[in-house]
Design an enzyme around this catalytic site. Structure first.
Site, PDB file in Angstrom:
ATOM      1  N   ALA A  35       0.799  -1.229   0.000  1.00 39.40           N
ATOM      2  CA  ALA A  35       0.000   0.000   0.000  1.00 39.40           C
ATOM      3  C   ALA A  35       0.834   1.284   0.000  1.00 39.40           C
ATOM      4  O   ALA A  35       0.384   2.315  -0.495  1.00 39.40           O
ATOM      5  CB  ALA A  35      -0.931  -0.011   1.211  1.00 39.40           C
ATOM      6  N   THR A  39       0.273   5.569  -1.528  1.00 35.86           N
ATOM      7  CA  THR A  39      -0.208   6.627  -0.630  1.00 35.86           C
ATOM      8  C   THR A  39      -0.080   8.003  -1.291  1.00 35.86           C
ATOM      9  O   THR A  39      -0.938   8.861  -1.093  1.00 35.86           O
ATOM     10  CB  THR A  39       0.522   6.616   0.735  1.00 35.86           C
ATOM     11  OG1 THR A  39       1.929   6.606   0.521  1.00 35.86           O
ATOM     12  CG2 THR A  39       0.120   5.406   1.560  1.00 35.86           C
ATOM     13  N   GLN A 112       0.502  -6.630  -3.508  1.00 39.53           N
ATOM     14  CA  GLN A 112      -0.574  -6.866  -2.532  1.00 39.53           C
ATOM     15  C   GLN A 112      -1.679  -5.862  -2.762  1.00 39.53           C
ATOM     16  O   GLN A 112      -2.725  -5.936  -2.124  1.00 39.53           O
ATOM     17  CB  GLN A 112      -0.057  -6.668  -1.109  1.00 39.53           C
ATOM     18  CG  GLN A 112       1.106  -7.542  -0.730  1.00 39.53           C
ATOM     19  CD  GLN A 112       1.476  -7.308   0.727  1.00 39.53           C
ATOM     20  OE1 GLN A 112       0.915  -7.930   1.631  1.00 39.53           O
ATOM     21  NE2 GLN A 112       2.401  -6.414   0.981  1.00 39.53           N
ATOM     22  N   HIS A 132      -3.822 -10.135  -3.715  1.00 35.85           N
ATOM     23  CA  HIS A 132      -5.057  -9.847  -2.966  1.00 35.85           C
ATOM     24  C   HIS A 132      -6.185  -9.355  -3.869  1.00 35.85           C
ATOM     25  O   HIS A 132      -7.132  -8.734  -3.402  1.00 35.85           O
ATOM     26  CB  HIS A 132      -4.771  -8.825  -1.858  1.00 35.85           C
ATOM     27  CG  HIS A 132      -3.820  -9.338  -0.809  1.00 35.85           C
ATOM     28  ND1 HIS A 132      -3.125  -8.534   0.039  1.00 35.85           N
ATOM     29  CD2 HIS A 132      -3.466 -10.611  -0.496  1.00 35.85           C
ATOM     30  CE1 HIS A 132      -2.368  -9.281   0.841  1.00 35.85           C
ATOM     31  NE2 HIS A 132      -2.559 -10.547   0.536  1.00 35.85           N
ATOM     32  N   SER A 208       4.487  -3.204   4.943  1.00 40.85           N
ATOM     33  CA  SER A 208       4.927  -3.431   6.318  1.00 40.85           C
ATOM     34  C   SER A 208       5.394  -4.878   6.496  1.00 40.85           C
ATOM     35  O   SER A 208       5.955  -5.230   7.533  1.00 40.85           O
ATOM     36  CB  SER A 208       3.788  -3.109   7.284  1.00 40.85           C
ATOM     37  OG  SER A 208       2.639  -3.858   6.940  1.00 40.85           O
ATOM     38  N   ASP A 249      10.952   8.297   1.536  1.00 36.63           N
ATOM     39  CA  ASP A 249       9.734   8.345   0.739  1.00 36.63           C
ATOM     40  C   ASP A 249       9.939   7.594  -0.595  1.00 36.63           C
ATOM     41  O   ASP A 249      10.911   7.855  -1.315  1.00 36.63           O
ATOM     42  CB  ASP A 249       9.366   9.806   0.481  1.00 36.63           C
ATOM     43  CG  ASP A 249       8.143   9.930  -0.403  1.00 36.63           C
ATOM     44  OD1 ASP A 249       7.105   9.353  -0.040  1.00 36.63           O
ATOM     45  OD2 ASP A 249       8.235  10.589  -1.454  1.00 36.63           O
TER      46      ASP A 249
HETATM   47  P1  NAD Z   1       0.529  -1.620   5.120  1.00 36.69           P
HETATM   48  O1  NAD Z   1      -0.468  -0.549   5.300  1.00 36.69           O
HETATM   49  O2  NAD Z   1       0.609  -2.707   6.109  1.00 36.69           O
HETATM   50  O3  NAD Z   1       1.988  -1.002   5.023  1.00 36.69           O
HETATM   51  C1  NAD Z   1       2.277   0.078   4.217  1.00 36.69           C
HETATM   52  C2  NAD Z   1       3.680   0.533   4.558  1.00 36.69           C
HETATM   53  O4  NAD Z   1       4.037   1.549   3.633  1.00 36.69           O
HETATM   54  C3  NAD Z   1       3.804   1.128   5.954  1.00 36.69           C
HETATM   55  O5  NAD Z   1       4.802   0.414   6.671  1.00 36.69           O
HETATM   56  C4  NAD Z   1       4.208   2.581   5.712  1.00 36.69           C
HETATM   57  O6  NAD Z   1       5.210   3.019   6.599  1.00 36.69           O
HETATM   58  C5  NAD Z   1       4.762   2.551   4.321  1.00 36.69           C
HETATM   59  N1  NAD Z   1       4.567   3.782   3.545  1.00 36.69           N
HETATM   60  C6  NAD Z   1       3.412   4.448   3.327  1.00 36.69           C
HETATM   61  N2  NAD Z   1       3.609   5.483   2.480  1.00 36.69           N
HETATM   62  C7  NAD Z   1       4.949   5.495   2.200  1.00 36.69           C
HETATM   63  C8  NAD Z   1       5.776   6.319   1.390  1.00 36.69           C
HETATM   64  N3  NAD Z   1       5.287   7.347   0.692  1.00 36.69           N
HETATM   65  N4  NAD Z   1       7.099   6.036   1.336  1.00 36.69           N
HETATM   66  C9  NAD Z   1       7.619   4.996   2.057  1.00 36.69           C
HETATM   67  N5  NAD Z   1       6.880   4.166   2.800  1.00 36.69           N
HETATM   68  C10 NAD Z   1       5.558   4.411   2.879  1.00 36.69           C
HETATM   69  O7  NAD Z   1       0.310  -2.166   3.673  1.00 36.69           O
HETATM   70  P2  NAD Z   1       0.578  -3.602   3.038  1.00 36.69           P
HETATM   71  O8  NAD Z   1       1.864  -4.161   3.543  1.00 36.69           O
HETATM   72  O9  NAD Z   1       0.388  -3.439   1.602  1.00 36.69           O
HETATM   73  O10 NAD Z   1      -0.569  -4.509   3.626  1.00 36.69           O
HETATM   74  C11 NAD Z   1      -1.884  -4.077   3.692  1.00 36.69           C
HETATM   75  C12 NAD Z   1      -2.877  -4.862   2.830  1.00 36.69           C
HETATM   76  O11 NAD Z   1      -3.938  -3.979   2.556  1.00 36.69           O
HETATM   77  C13 NAD Z   1      -2.350  -5.261   1.505  1.00 36.69           C
HETATM   78  O12 NAD Z   1      -2.296  -6.625   1.507  1.00 36.69           O
HETATM   79  C14 NAD Z   1      -3.361  -4.760   0.475  1.00 36.69           C
HETATM   80  O13 NAD Z   1      -4.115  -5.845   0.000  1.00 36.69           O
HETATM   81  C15 NAD Z   1      -4.320  -3.902   1.205  1.00 36.69           C
HETATM   82  N6  NAD Z   1      -4.341  -2.456   0.842  1.00 36.69           N
HETATM   83  C16 NAD Z   1      -4.203  -2.068  -0.453  1.00 36.69           C
HETATM   84  C17 NAD Z   1      -4.240  -0.719  -0.792  1.00 36.69           C
HETATM   85  C18 NAD Z   1      -4.064  -0.344  -2.234  1.00 36.69           C
HETATM   86  O14 NAD Z   1      -4.409  -1.129  -3.107  1.00 36.69           O
HETATM   87  N7  NAD Z   1      -3.509   0.826  -2.548  1.00 36.69           N
HETATM   88  C19 NAD Z   1      -4.409   0.251   0.188  1.00 36.69           C
HETATM   89  C20 NAD Z   1      -4.573  -0.173   1.529  1.00 36.69           C
HETATM   90  C21 NAD Z   1      -4.524  -1.538   1.819  1.00 36.69           C
END
Ligand code: NAD
Ligand code: ZN
Length: 260
Positions: A35, A39, A112, A132, A208, A249
């Site tokens: 994710a 962001t 993911q 996912h 994460s 970032d």
């Molecule tokens: P997570 O939320 O567990 O981890 C995201 C990580 O990204 C965090 O540790 C955070 O510190 C880091 N992060 C965020 N923005 C950042 C940036 N600009 N630069 C550097 N690091 C940054 O996400 P995950 O590990 O993907 O697990 C969550 C689950 O939720 C996934 O399996 C996914 O299926 C789902 N999900 C998907 C989306 C999407 O499709 N965009 C969004 C939210 C959740």
């Protein structure tokens, strides 16, 4: 000094230079994204402060199956997120990975994420392995018929916020995502493993690394002899085994690798 200190890049400039060296020294690069890569596109992650889970508990697959109220709530949440998902366009991280893909040195991306942004950045859909699933369309859980979101929304609104059933078989219609409690998709799991075993450089970006079995892929890559890079703002449990750890970032670190 511990090994993790040696491998953590002290700043963005050093990170970019060390990434460039690693790209030059490798033949097959596979990226694994979470994710965090999205962001900057306006889609919140789950676990950062302000992330989705600080606001609401996820709906389990068994609840979705068992309860009309859970299905209604699940679709209500999905439509509430459409302002973010529907408007999102690829960020710098997606574009850098698409650039790498176009060079032919990367067979694709294991993700993911469910936001379709790797496909939107120019990676062929066949080369985006979604662990996912995908939230930009829906499937009938029984007959696998595909439904587009505007169709679901129209039914949902017409029935006062009730999740529709499949017109052809009566089954439950759900976004094409994998929920907690739902089986991991076999084909993507197999392809992710093949790609992971075939690479000599594995990049874990914006995850994460706490969701299993997805988090097993960086480990698999490393055990198979690939070099491992972790780009994530927060530390992960795998940082100690990585060859390069970048806690900056994602967009800033990957922007120099965008070629088009
Ligand atoms: P997570 O939320 O567990 O981890 C995201 C990580 O990204 C965090 O540790 C955070 O510190 C880091 N992060 C965020 N923005 C950042 C940036 N600009 N630069 C550097 N690091 C940054 O996400 P995950 O590990 O993907 O697990 C969550 C689950 O939720 C996934 O399996 C996914 O299926 C789902 N999900 C998907 C989306 C999407 O499709 N965009 C969004 C939210 C959740
Ligand atoms: Zn059906």
């Amino acid at each position: 000094m511990t090994r993790s200190h040696d491998t953590v890049a002290p700043d963005v400039k050093t990170a970019v230079a060390r990434l460039r060296d690693l790209f030059d020294a490798s033949e097959v690069v596979v990226s694994f994204t979470g994710a965090g890569i999205s962001t900057e596109c306006g889609i919140p992650d789950f676990r950062s402060p302000g992330g989705i889970w600080t606001k609401m508990r996820p709906i389990d697959f068994s609840d979705f199956i068992a309860s009309q109220a859970a299905r209604d709530e699940s679709w209500r949440r999905r439509f509430a997120m459409e302002a973010e998902f529907g408007r999102a366009t690829p960020g710098r991280g997606h574009r850098a990975l698409a650039s790498l893909y176009r060079t032919g040195r990367s067979p694709g991306v294991v993700t993911q994420n469910i936001d379709n942004l790797h496909q939107a950045s120019g990676v062929a859909p066949d080369h985006v392995v979604e662990l996912h699933g995908n939230t930009t369309y829906a499937l009938c859980l029984d007959c696998a018929a595909r439904y587009e979101l505007p169709w679901v929304k129209q039914r949902f609104d017409a029935e006062g916020g009730r999740a529709p059933s499949c017109p052809s078989c009566g089954g439950h219609i759900k976004t094409a995502t994998v929920s907690f409690g739902q089986a991991m998709p076999e084909g993507p799991m197999r392809r992710a493993e093949e790609m992971t075993r075939a690479c000599d450089l594995f990049l874990a970006i914006g995850s994460s690394l706490v969701v299993w079995p997805a988090a097993g892929f960086p480990l698999m890559a490393k055990r198979n002899g690939a070099r491992l890079v972790i780009i994530n703002r927060e530390p992960t449990d795998f940082d100690d085994m990585a060859d390069l750890v970048v806690r900056e970032d994602i967009g800033a670190v990957l922007e120099p690798f965008i070629t088009a």
